[in-house]
Structure formats: structure tokens, C-alpha cells
Design an enzyme around this catalytic site. Structure first.
Site, PDB file in Angstrom:
ATOM      1  N   HIS A 137      -2.731  -2.934  -5.904  1.00  0.00           N
ATOM      2  CA  HIS A 137      -3.374  -1.875  -5.133  1.00  0.00           C
ATOM      3  C   HIS A 137      -3.601  -2.315  -3.693  1.00  0.00           C
ATOM      4  CE1 HIS A 137      -7.065   0.861  -4.429  1.00  0.00           C
ATOM      5  NE2 HIS A 137      -5.992   1.635  -4.466  1.00  0.00           N
ATOM      6  N   HIS A 149      -5.767   2.810   4.717  1.00  0.00           N
ATOM      7  CA  HIS A 149      -6.286   3.697   3.680  1.00  0.00           C
ATOM      8  C   HIS A 149      -7.235   4.769   4.209  1.00  0.00           C
ATOM      9  CE1 HIS A 149      -9.231   4.968   0.606  1.00  0.00           C
ATOM     10  NE2 HIS A 149      -8.156   5.032  -0.169  1.00  0.00           N
TER      11      HIS A 149
END
Length: 294
Positions: free
Chosen positions: A41, A83
Site C-alpha cells: 500500500h 495520496h
């Protein structure tokens, strides 16, 4: 896309030997019963600053082949890997540009973003790490012989980012047959964005981030090869419902669960039959799956 994992990855020169072997459609049945694919991730976000080259390099050193990232666009139209909508959490933007709150990516030029320190927040040894452009990120993933689960982040904020991202992928050699078949998945929380990606390049593997109601899954199967829900939404019944459908490439839909970072949860979701696990601690997930095979 059918993916069969091999849980041990050699380092160095052996990184070229894939940790995952793609199976053709007629071999789908043989892939059942194998451990889930392990995806780092934002690279290896528990061990290095997320979405940076340092993070995917850390994943490589851990023997992790698949990495996930997030793509957004700057004010001057450049694609970067980050992100959050805001630069505030993972860079020193507040210090360098104190009057630019809320410090959204789309309000800064690439030149401004390249001045930011994207590593010190995570630890002193990462001081000076930068926010990478998508091009630099793709080059590093290729150099590491890794594979990419690429998320288009907040595409509604960046009209046309689907076409632009595919143009970048093509420019950097990521839309040849080898990459499309073996090394690339494009995902998003935005269904309309994924529809555009599928229309622009039907050969690409696409994944919807979220857990649509079971009754709506056939609609997603028209343009998605994967349904990728948060792990809290994963049940045996939901996995079964996803697996009962075939995507646009006529393969059974896959399900990748996020974000799982511990051994008990890994074994739980593997037992539920998920096809992939996205983790900040991909080595922990891999080791749990390896031990579970004993």
C-alpha cells in the site's frame, strides 16, 4: 486478470522472476486455493514515507512485487504521486508556503511541489525525499521490476486525467502487451472515471475501490475486472457474489481487500477467499500467508 501468487521472491538479479504468474482464462479453476496476491500500500507505507520512490524501493528490498500508488495533477498540469488532496500531512508545505492553506495539490505548480520535503515527517533518515512525478515513479517501478496498482485519486477534481494518465503510461512504455497483461491495474473510487479508462483502453485491467451492493455488481462487471473493498466490508457472501460474475475480459471478477496489516486478519481474509490483500506491512501479510501454507 487471473493472478497466481508465489509467496517467495528472490532479491537482486532474481527480482526479474515474478512473484506472480498470470494464468489464462482456461486455467482459472487451477488458481483457486492459492494464497492472495500481496500488494504494498503506497509502496511499503509502514516503513518509508508513502508514495515516494523510497517507499517502493523499500518494498523491493522486502521482496514485494506489487505496489499501489495514488495519482493527482498539479496546477500546471503535471501528474504527481500523492495520496491526500492537500500537501499538508506528508510534506513541509506549511513551512515553505504558510499562506497557501489548504495547500491542495491542484493549486501548486510542479516546480513548487518539487521544493517540498516529503520524507522528514516520517523520519529523519528520509529528509529530503521528494514527491515524485508519475514519470519518475513509473521508471523506478520498472527499474525495480515491480508491478503497479495505480489509483486515479479524486479524478473529479482533474477533468481529463484519465486520458492524460494513459498518455503518460504509453509514453513510458507501460501500455505494451507485457505491461497490460502482467504488470498494471488501474483503480479508482470513481466509477465514471473507470468507465472512461475502460473506454479509452479496453485492454487494461481495472478495479473499483469500494463495496457496491450485491445487486449492483453486474453493472460494475461491465467495465471492471476487480471489486476492491475495505477489509471491513468483506464477508464470505460478498466474496462469493463478486466471484460469481465475469468482467469485461470474461475472467471471473477478483476481489482485493484493503488495508490489512496483521497476521490474524491476513489469515481471516485469505480464508474468506480474497484474491489480493493490500497492506502497509506487505512483508507481514506475505509471511503470514507463507506460514499458513505449511
Amino acid at each position: 486478470m487471473r493472478i497466481r501468487p508465489v509467496t517467495t521472491v528472490a532479491t537482486g538479479a532474481l527480482m526479474g522472476l515474478s512473484a506472480l504468474v498470470l494464468l489464462p482464462a482456461d486455467a482459472q479453476a487451477a488458481s483457486h486455493g492459492h494464497p492472495p496476491v500481496v500488494v504494498g500500500h503506497r509502496g511499503a507505507a509502514a516503513y518509508a514515507p508513502e508514495n515516494t520512490l523510497a517507499s517502493i524501493d523499500t518494498a523491493r528490498r522486502l521482496g514485494i512485487t506489487w505496489v499501489e500508488n495514488d495519482v493527482q495533477r498539479t496546477k500546471d498540469g503535471q501528474l504527481v504521486v500523492l495520496h491526500d488532496t492537500s500537501l499538508a500531512r506528508t510534506t513541509n508545505v506549511r513551512k515553505l508556503f504558510p499562506r497557501r492553506s489548504p495547500w491542495n495539490v491542484g493549486t501548486f505548480t510542479l516546480r513548487e511541489i518539487e521544493k517540498l520535503d516529503a520524507g522528514s515527517w516520517f523520519g529523519a533518515k528520509f529528509k529530503g525525499v521528494r514527491v515524485p512525478t508519475l514519470r519518475k515513479y513509473l521508471n523506478e517501478v520498472d527499474h525495480n521490476r515491480q508491478r503497479l496498482l495505480m489509483e486515479l485519486k479524486n479524478p473529479e477534481l482533474y477533468p481529463g486525467i484519465e486520458r492524460q494518465a494513459l498518455q503518460e503510461l504509453r509514453h513510458d512504455g507501460w501500455l505494451d502487451r507485457r505491461h497490460i497483461k502482467h504488470r498494471l491495474i488501474v483503480q479508482s473510487f470513481n466509477a465514471d472515471s473507470l468507465k472512461k479508462v475502460h473506454q479509452l483502453n479496453p485492454a487494461l485491467t481495472t478495479g473499483f475501490l469500494g463495496s457496491p451492493p450485491v445487486a449492483d455488481l453486474p453493472k460494475y462487471a461491465k467495465f471492471c475486472d476487480q471489486i476492491n473493498p475495505p477489509h471491513t466490508a468483506v464477508t464470505h457472501q460478498y466474496v462469493h457474489a463478486v466471484h460469481a460474475l465475469r468482467g469485461p475480459h470474461r475472467y471471473r471478477l477478483d476481489l482485493f481487500a484493503w488495508t490489512v496489516d496483521d497476521r490474524p486478519s491476513t489469515l481471516k481474509y485469505a480464508d474468506l477467499g480474497v484474491d489480493g490483500i493490500i497492506s502497509n506491512k506487505p512483508d507481514v501479510v506475505r509471511d503470514a500467508l507463507d506460514d499458513g501454507d505449511d
